[in-house]
Design an enzyme around this catalytic site. Structure first.
Site, short mmCIF file in Angstrom:
data_model
loop_
_atom_site.label_atom_id
_atom_site.label_comp_id
_atom_site.label_asym_id
_atom_site.label_seq_id
_atom_site.Cartn_x
_atom_site.Cartn_y
_atom_site.Cartn_z
N CYS A 2 0.85 -1.19 0.00
CA CYS A 2 0.00 0.00 0.00
C CYS A 2 0.89 1.24 0.00
CB CYS A 2 -0.95 0.07 1.19
SG CYS A 2 -2.08 -1.30 1.29
N ARG A 27 3.38 -0.27 -5.18
CA ARG A 27 3.16 -0.88 -3.87
C ARG A 27 1.83 -1.64 -3.80
NH1 ARG A 27 6.82 1.77 -0.28
NH2 ARG A 27 5.73 0.93 1.52
N TRP A 75 -2.90 -2.78 -1.75
CA TRP A 75 -2.65 -4.20 -2.03
C TRP A 75 -3.39 -4.94 -0.92
CZ3 TRP A 75 -0.42 -8.46 0.42
CH2 TRP A 75 -0.13 -9.56 -0.42
N ASN A 99 -1.24 1.78 5.86
CA ASN A 99 -0.38 0.77 5.24
C ASN A 99 0.10 -0.14 6.36
OD1 ASN A 99 1.56 -0.70 3.83
ND2 ASN A 99 3.12 0.87 4.08
N GLY A 100 -0.14 -1.44 6.24
CA GLY A 100 0.30 -2.37 7.29
C GLY A 100 -0.80 -3.36 7.63
N GLU A 480 15.03 -18.47 -10.64
CA GLU A 480 14.65 -17.14 -11.11
C GLU A 480 13.85 -17.24 -12.42
OE1 GLU A 480 14.41 -14.44 -9.77
OE2 GLU A 480 14.35 -12.92 -11.32
N LYS A 484 10.05 -15.82 -12.78
CA LYS A 484 9.68 -14.80 -13.79
C LYS A 484 8.47 -15.27 -14.60
CE LYS A 484 11.27 -11.60 -12.99
NZ LYS A 484 11.92 -11.72 -11.78
N GLU A 487 5.31 -15.26 -12.38
CA GLU A 487 4.88 -13.89 -12.04
C GLU A 487 4.09 -13.23 -13.15
OE1 GLU A 487 7.82 -11.06 -9.58
OE2 GLU A 487 8.84 -12.21 -11.10
N HIS A 503 13.33 -38.39 -8.59
CA HIS A 503 12.90 -38.88 -7.27
C HIS A 503 11.47 -38.46 -6.98
CE1 HIS A 503 16.87 -40.40 -6.45
NE2 HIS A 503 17.37 -39.25 -6.90
N LYS A 602 5.15 -4.59 -5.84
CA LYS A 602 6.60 -4.60 -5.98
C LYS A 602 7.31 -4.56 -4.64
CE LYS A 602 10.26 -2.95 -8.81
NZ LYS A 602 10.53 -4.31 -9.27
#
Ligand code: G6P
Length: 607
Positions: A2, A27, A75, A99-100, A480, A484, A487, A503, A602
């Site tokens: 946020c 955010r 968010w 925010n939080g 990574e 990517k 995402e 396995h 982000k």
């Protein structure tokens, strides 16, 4: 997460809030809202979705200007993304943005319901708003109510409030979540990060926990438990430039393309006479000479860059390293030996779990080093030392240049540590520095091969699931690569150690399941290829990204992408560019929202 921005001054609050929210949108972007007030009236405007939707709504207030206001981009944590759950929340005489996370909000909600409060949203923030209202008494200053609420609220927060009867003032408090006060030529600002302040305020003050900031159109005061103080201003060095996408279709693609030139610009400040030199970061060379063990702590891609860092540090400096996911660090719990260096890697410098890990390590007497992109961020300020990755503002949610520069800095730092502890001589160090600097030419070549990667993307974009396999450091790159792809193109990609697949997981391979293998090490090439062939025999559609380690490269897999470069470092960095472009091309072809993927933010400022 946020983003919060507040303003009091002689300018237009509408303009400042909307411009600030645009910068803060990274955010979170599931809803946005704003509050504006003047002598005669106030407005709360809220919309689901992006800040651009809010802009359209605010346009309807045309002809009205306000000296005071605040805004929020969300968010979702408590309650789905909706207009009702969007901030600001107003209960009685109090309006706020938050925010939080308020951890004990259910208990507070139950208590407040019993005394007649009703709620319109599912959020913890509206409950906090009601709590403030219940404490706010007309004949007492708002600080009394804020401090009462502070005693009750458990969790993390940055709040900006407006209280009825205080039309020219805004109040703010924070705990855990970031909030900065800014002073500009036309008023005072409150913002979640310094970048959002930078177009307006050249000076800033970072709120200390427990302090209440009160801003009016002409003044800024800090209320502490011991009385009122004036802020001590610091210079805001961030210069935010609204460059836009510079002709690229997405910020992600723009940022991918910036990487070749970033190799030198990111490292050159830390190289002197051909040798690594971190004087700029004020590192204590003596303390570092004694380091016996390193913990690297980070989240997401920064954690993947840390894995590469582990490899570089162990190879060059011969110091045992462990990598921890920041959200697990405190619970592992880590074993500290004397002379443990804890490295926190973070693009934003505001990731809540990474900050908590840094404080945990510091409280236990360890030396902490931040490898951070965002100047002035919490991690940059609170770590004992900080090396900036100098990647510049990264706007796409999926990190590319942030990750690459973290890997580069960790490489250079590993050379520095090995030289500082005399494990290598200056000549070796110089040659390693040259090696890493030369990757710029290589990745420029890989960039030019976007079409080839686009063709490969066509082959995998419709797969419901996919595997990336590799051994050693290549496995870290697989992590990574898979992230990517997940995402931004929403393909269920899994990274696997190539030898481990058989396995259990190999049972998931069906006719046509794509398996992508990475091979940047000649030594591991044959083994990785064998594992890839095991999947091919079971129907997998195989793609190999590799150095040229055989004369029959084109016969090994269904598709082969020969990486650029000759040295191990060149192959690694060529592979980084390739996996980014492959994910980008998949998302593009699938029509996904590349810069703002669903459900993500982000900067993750909640634990
Ligand atoms: C979020 C981002 C990732 C990033 C991670 C860590 O999840 O979407 O791209 O790697 O946070 O962020 P940091 O700012 O600490 O590097």
């Amino acid at each position: 997460m946020c983003g919060i921005i507040g303003y009091t001054g002689s300018g237009s609050a509408k303009e400042k809030i909307l411009d600030g929210l645009e910068i803060l949108e990274y955010r979170g972007y599931d809803s946005a809202g704003a509050f504006f007030i003047d002598e005669d009236n106030f407005h709360i405007v809220k919309t689901k979705g992006k800040v651009s939707n809010l802009k359209d709504e605010v346009k309807k207030l045309e002809g009205q200007e306000f000296p005071v206001g605040f805004g929020h981009t969300r968010w979702a944590t408590h309650g789905e993304p909706s207009r009702e759950n969007a901030h600001p929340h107003k209960v009685g005489k109090v309006t706020l943005v938050h925010n939080g996370i308020i951890e004990n909000y259910i208990e507070i909600k139950n208590r407040l319901s019993k005394i007649g409060y009703t709620f319109n949203s599912e959020t913890d923030s509206e409950v906090a708003c009601a709590l403030l209202d219940s404490y706010f008494k007309e004949n007492a200053h708002p600080c009394v109510a804020i401090w009462e609420a502070e005693r009750v609220l458990i969790g993390s927060y940055a709040f900006v409030f407006s209280f009825e009867g205080y039309k020219n003032e805004l109040f703010a408090i924070r705990k855990g979540s970031p909030l900065h006060l800014g002073r500009g030529s036309d008023g005072f600002y409150l913002a979640s990060d310094l970048t959002a302040l930078s177009p307006f305020a050249k000076e800033f003050y970072t709120l200390k926990e427990g302090e209440i900031v009160e801003i009016s159109t002409s003044d800024a005061k800090i209320h502490t438990k011991n009385g009122v103080i004036s802020p001590i201003w610091e210079k805001n060095e961030i210069r935010y430039q609204k460059t836009g996408k510079l002709g690229y279709s997405h910020y992600m693609l723009k940022e991918i393309n910036e990487q070749p030139s970033l190799v030198r610009s990111c490292l050159s400040g830390y190289i002197k006479n051909g040798l690594p030199n971190f004087e700029k970061a004020n590192l204590s060379y003596d303390a570092l000479e004694k380091i016996k063990r390193i913990h690297l702590v980070a989240c997401g891609s920064a954690m993947h860059a840390s894995l590469l860092g582990k490899r570089f540090l162990e190879e060059h400096a011969k110091i045992p390293c462990e990598v921890f996911v920041a959200s697990e660090y405190r619970y592992s719990p880590p074993l500290f030996e004397e002379n443990t260096l804890v490295i926190l890697v973070s693009q934003s410098g505001e990731t809540a779990d990474t900050i908590a890990s840094m404080r945990y390590a510091k409280d236990r007497g360890n030396l902490t080093l931040g490898i951070i992109n965002a100047p002035g961020s919490t991690l940059a300020k609170e770590s004992d030392f900080c090396i900036y990755t100098e990647a510049g503002a990264e706007l796409a949610v999926a990190t590319t240049k942030g990750y690459l520069t973290q890997a580069l800095v960790l490489y250079l730092f590993s050379v520095f540590l090995s030289l500082n502890s005399k494990k290598i001589n200056e000549e070796n160090a110089k040659s390693l520095v040259c090696t890493i600097l030369s990757v710029d030419t290589t990745i420029r070549k890989t960039l030019a091969r976007q079409k080839e990667l686009s063709r490969l993307a066509e082959k995998i974009k419709n797969a419901p699931s996919l595997f990336y396999i590799g051994r050693g450091l290549d496995y870290y790159l697989c992590l990574e690569g898979a992230l990517k792809l997940k995402e931004i193109s929403y393909i269920n990609a899994q990274a696997y150690e190539a030898g481990e697949l058989k396995h259990g997981t190999i049972s998931l391979i069906e006719n046509g399941t794509p398996v992508v293998a990475f091979a940047t090490s000649e030594m591991l090439f044959e083994k990785t290829v064998s594992n890839l062939k095991e999947t091919k025999s079971r129907g997998a559609y195989t793609i190999l990204f590799s150095g040229k380690f055989s004369n029959d490269m084109d016969k090994i897999a269904d598709e082969c992408f020969l990486l650029d470069g000759n040295t191990r470092e060149e192959l690694i960095f060529s592979l980084i560019l390739s996996l980014q472009l492959l994910a980008y091309e998949c998302a593009l072809q699938k029509g996904c929202e590349i810069d703002r993927p669903r459900n993500l933010a982000k900067s993750v400022t909640v634990e």
